[in-house]
Design an enzyme around this catalytic site. Structure first.
Site, mmCIF file in Angstrom:
data_model
loop_
_atom_site.group_PDB
_atom_site.id
_atom_site.type_symbol
_atom_site.label_atom_id
_atom_site.label_comp_id
_atom_site.label_asym_id
_atom_site.label_seq_id
_atom_site.Cartn_x
_atom_site.Cartn_y
_atom_site.Cartn_z
ATOM 1 N N SER A 145 -4.629 11.448 4.115
ATOM 2 C CA SER A 145 -5.866 12.053 4.601
ATOM 3 C C SER A 145 -7.133 11.350 4.114
ATOM 4 O O SER A 145 -8.209 11.574 4.659
ATOM 5 C CB SER A 145 -5.925 13.531 4.196
ATOM 6 O OG SER A 145 -6.082 13.667 2.797
ATOM 7 N N LYS A 189 -10.379 15.354 -1.446
ATOM 8 C CA LYS A 189 -11.256 15.168 -0.290
ATOM 9 C C LYS A 189 -12.619 14.705 -0.784
ATOM 10 O O LYS A 189 -12.909 14.705 -1.980
ATOM 11 C CB LYS A 189 -11.421 16.477 0.494
ATOM 12 C CG LYS A 189 -10.138 17.179 0.901
ATOM 13 C CD LYS A 189 -9.350 16.445 1.960
ATOM 14 C CE LYS A 189 -8.074 17.200 2.310
ATOM 15 N NZ LYS A 189 -7.181 16.380 3.169
#
EC number: 3.4.21.89
Length: 248
Positions: A59, A132
């Site tokens: 990701s 993230k």
């Protein structure tokens, strides 16, 4: 006349043997003390300063690749404030990750992994955490996307050089959104925008896609392994320059 007999050779050998044994025992004792002190220092560093994690998913590509190892600064956010652009590791706020199957290890491997994790050289709980990039701070108004496919923070469009997009795509998000980050929370997104289950796709969870600041373990500051990928992780302050602080 008084006789002064010399010590027998066997007595001298016995004395030397005792000295040698004492020396070996002291050496082993010193090694154990050094090992325990080093273990304690490493444990304290891992607990309060830095620790290691590995990257379990794609990701954050191409900033971070699967199985990269990273060093995380745990002084953030407790002593150092989080800023937009930081790459942070955080505990699942609830509902972001699927239930994890317990990893089965033989006792020797499990013991070694425990010792390495205690000193921060292993991260058996990496699959229980996420990583993230911080886009929105508490109070920020984050929207996407404008006619150029850009995201805006507090009405300021940002150009994101770290984003990875599929060939032919120009929009930094497949889906539009318009949110205000609540107090004490963050809005986070993966750099691999079309392959990241981030804040955008967790709005049905209890936290509505926002990550509590208290869940942040720390800021990822360097790729430590493999050596060919050793590099400091940039938080791209120039991307977020000029963004006003919202008071909503």
């Amino acid at each position: 006349m008084t006789d002064n007999p010399l010590p027998l050779r066997s007595d001298r050998r016995g004395t030397e043997t005792k000295r040698t044994k004492r020396g070996v025992a002291r050496f082993i004792r010193d090694l154990l003390v050094i090992f325990v002190v080093a273990l304690l220092i490493s444990f304290l560093i891992k607990t309060f300063l830095i620790r290691s994690f590995y990257i379990p998913s794609g990701s954050m590509e191409t900033t971070l690749l699967v199985n990269d190892r990273i060093i995380v600064n745990q002084l953030e956010p407790d002593l150092i404030p989080i800023t937009r652009g930081d790459v942070v590791v955080f505990r699942d706020p609830g509902g972001w990750l699927l239930p994890q199957v317990p990893l089965e290890q033989n006792p020797v491997v499990a013991a070694a992994d425990w010792v390495m994790s205690a000193v921060g050289l292993s991260a058996p709980d990496s699959n229980d955490h996420l990583i993230k990039r911080v886009i929105g701070l508490p109070g920020d108004h984050v929207t996407c996307c404008n006619v150029l496919g850009q995201m805006s923070v507090n009405d300021v469009p940002i150009a994101e050089p770290y984003v990875s997009l599929p060939a032919g795509e120009t929009s930094v998000s497949k889906d539009d959104f318009d949110i205000v980050v609540p107090e004490g929370s963050l809005w986070v997104m993966g750099d691999n925008r079309y392959n990241s289950k981030d804040s955008r796709y967790n709005t049905e969870t209890p936290g509505r896609g926002f990550v509590p600041v208290d869940n942040v373990v720390g800021r990822a500051m360097v790729i430590s392994w493999p050596m060919a990928r050793w590099t400091w992780l940039d938080d791209y302050p120039e991307v977020f320059q000029g963004i006003p602080t919202e008071t909503r």
